[in-house]
Design a protein around this motif. Sequence first.
Motif, PDB file in Angstrom:
ATOM      1  N   MET A   1       0.825  -1.181   0.000  1.00 38.61           N
ATOM      2  CA  MET A   1       0.000   0.000   0.000  1.00 38.61           C
ATOM      3  C   MET A   1       0.876   1.255   0.000  1.00 38.61           C
ATOM      4  SD  MET A   1      -3.254  -0.860   2.426  1.00 38.61           S
ATOM      5  CE  MET A   1      -2.386  -1.282   3.920  1.00 38.61           C
ATOM      6  N   PRO A   2       1.486   1.547  -1.127  1.00 36.39           N
ATOM      7  CA  PRO A   2       2.379   2.697  -1.191  1.00 36.39           C
ATOM      8  C   PRO A   2       1.696   4.025  -0.835  1.00 36.39           C
ATOM      9  CG  PRO A   2       2.595   1.347  -3.156  1.00 36.39           C
ATOM     10  CD  PRO A   2       1.446   0.811  -2.380  1.00 36.39           C
ATOM     11  N   ALA A   3       0.450   4.215  -1.219  1.00 33.77           N
ATOM     12  CA  ALA A   3      -0.234   5.471  -0.903  1.00 33.77           C
ATOM     13  C   ALA A   3      -0.386   5.626   0.609  1.00 33.77           C
ATOM     14  CB  ALA A   3      -1.600   5.535  -1.578  1.00 33.77           C
ATOM     15  N   PHE A   4      -0.742   4.539   1.282  1.00 32.78           N
ATOM     16  CA  PHE A   4      -0.892   4.615   2.737  1.00 32.78           C
ATOM     17  C   PHE A   4       0.461   4.832   3.401  1.00 32.78           C
ATOM     18  CE2 PHE A   4      -1.387   2.837   7.033  1.00 32.78           C
ATOM     19  CZ  PHE A   4      -2.407   3.656   7.480  1.00 32.78           C
ATOM     20  N   ASP A   5       1.499   4.167   2.901  1.00 30.35           N
ATOM     21  CA  ASP A   5       2.847   4.369   3.435  1.00 30.35           C
ATOM     22  C   ASP A   5       3.269   5.827   3.286  1.00 30.35           C
ATOM     23  OD1 ASP A   5       2.965   1.686   4.096  1.00 30.35           O
ATOM     24  OD2 ASP A   5       4.121   1.134   2.306  1.00 30.35           O
ATOM     25  N   ASP A   6       2.970   6.431   2.151  1.00 29.35           N
ATOM     26  CA  ASP A   6       3.288   7.856   1.933  1.00 29.35           C
ATOM     27  C   ASP A   6       2.519   8.730   2.919  1.00 29.35           C
ATOM     28  OD1 ASP A   6       4.955   7.135  -0.148  1.00 29.35           O
ATOM     29  OD2 ASP A   6       3.498   7.658  -1.720  1.00 29.35           O
ATOM     30  N   PHE A   7       1.241   8.409   3.101  1.00 27.14           N
ATOM     31  CA  PHE A   7       0.411   9.151   4.049  1.00 27.14           C
ATOM     32  C   PHE A   7       0.987   9.061   5.457  1.00 27.14           C
ATOM     33  CE2 PHE A   7      -2.876   8.711   7.313  1.00 27.14           C
ATOM     34  CZ  PHE A   7      -3.424   9.985   7.280  1.00 27.14           C
ATOM     35  N   VAL A   8       1.298   7.840   5.899  1.00 25.81           N
ATOM     36  CA  VAL A   8       1.843   7.635   7.243  1.00 25.81           C
ATOM     37  C   VAL A   8       3.151   8.396   7.399  1.00 25.81           C
ATOM     38  CG1 VAL A   8       2.840   5.911   8.808  1.00 25.81           C
ATOM     39  CG2 VAL A   8       0.689   5.443   7.634  1.00 25.81           C
ATOM     40  N   ALA A  10       4.116  11.100   5.885  1.00 20.82           N
ATOM     41  CA  ALA A  10       3.852  12.536   5.944  1.00 20.82           C
ATOM     42  C   ALA A  10       3.291  12.953   7.299  1.00 20.82           C
ATOM     43  CB  ALA A  10       2.891  12.943   4.825  1.00 20.82           C
ATOM     44  N   VAL A  11       2.365  12.186   7.822  1.00 20.36           N
ATOM     45  CA  VAL A  11       1.724  12.540   9.090  1.00 20.36           C
ATOM     46  C   VAL A  11       2.652  12.263  10.269  1.00 20.36           C
ATOM     47  CG1 VAL A  11      -0.210  12.008  10.626  1.00 20.36           C
ATOM     48  CG2 VAL A  11      -0.599  12.240   8.169  1.00 20.36           C
ATOM     49  N   ARG A  12       3.348  11.151  10.233  1.00 15.89           N
ATOM     50  CA  ARG A  12       4.227  10.761  11.344  1.00 15.89           C
ATOM     51  C   ARG A  12       5.286  11.820  11.624  1.00 15.89           C
ATOM     52  NH1 ARG A  12       6.289   5.069  10.599  1.00 15.89           N
ATOM     53  NH2 ARG A  12       4.336   4.566  11.606  1.00 15.89           N
ATOM     54  N   GLY A  13       5.748  12.504  10.617  1.00 16.86           N
ATOM     55  CA  GLY A  13       6.808  13.486  10.792  1.00 16.86           C
ATOM     56  C   GLY A  13       6.338  14.862  11.249  1.00 16.86           C
ATOM     57  N   THR A  14       5.061  15.046  11.480  1.00 16.01           N
ATOM     58  CA  THR A  14       4.570  16.364  11.869  1.00 16.01           C
ATOM     59  C   THR A  14       4.852  16.648  13.339  1.00 16.01           C
ATOM     60  OG1 THR A  14       2.372  15.539  12.453  1.00 16.01           O
ATOM     61  CG2 THR A  14       2.707  16.255  10.156  1.00 16.01           C
ATOM     62  N   PRO A  15       4.996  17.925  13.691  1.00 12.52           N
ATOM     63  CA  PRO A  15       5.252  18.282  15.088  1.00 12.52           C
ATOM     64  C   PRO A  15       4.170  17.795  16.049  1.00 12.52           C
ATOM     65  CG  PRO A  15       5.742  20.147  13.677  1.00 12.52           C
ATOM     66  CD  PRO A  15       5.096  19.103  12.803  1.00 12.52           C
TER      67      PRO A  15
END
Length: 110
Positions: A1-8, A10-15
């Motif tokens: 699930m590359p789209a979900f991996d990209d989403f995770v 992006a969100v995981r790295g937020t402050p």
Amino acid sequence: MPAFDDFVGAVRGTPVVTRVMESMMIEAAQALRDICRVFESTGEPMGGHHLPAGGYMGEMIVRALIEAELIEEVAPQERGFLHRYRPTESGVSTCARLDAEGVFSRRPAG
């Protein structure tokens, strides 16, 4: 699930996610500290209702501490006690190391 991996990613790295994870680790350390202190002073497991965090976060903290083998759930001795926890040897050792490093003196008690 590359789209979900990209989403995770992006969100995981937020402050905000970083702060949530840090807060959860603080709460987990406080829960371990409290469970160790109660067990050390009374020889009895601590009731889950005395843990510093409640609700969903509290439940996830307890599950994480159990899966990390830092605490274990103790079977209730009588009706009315739903969940009681005691530290494992590894939990006691970890708590002592955190205390020696002054972690608990830097963090407000729960």
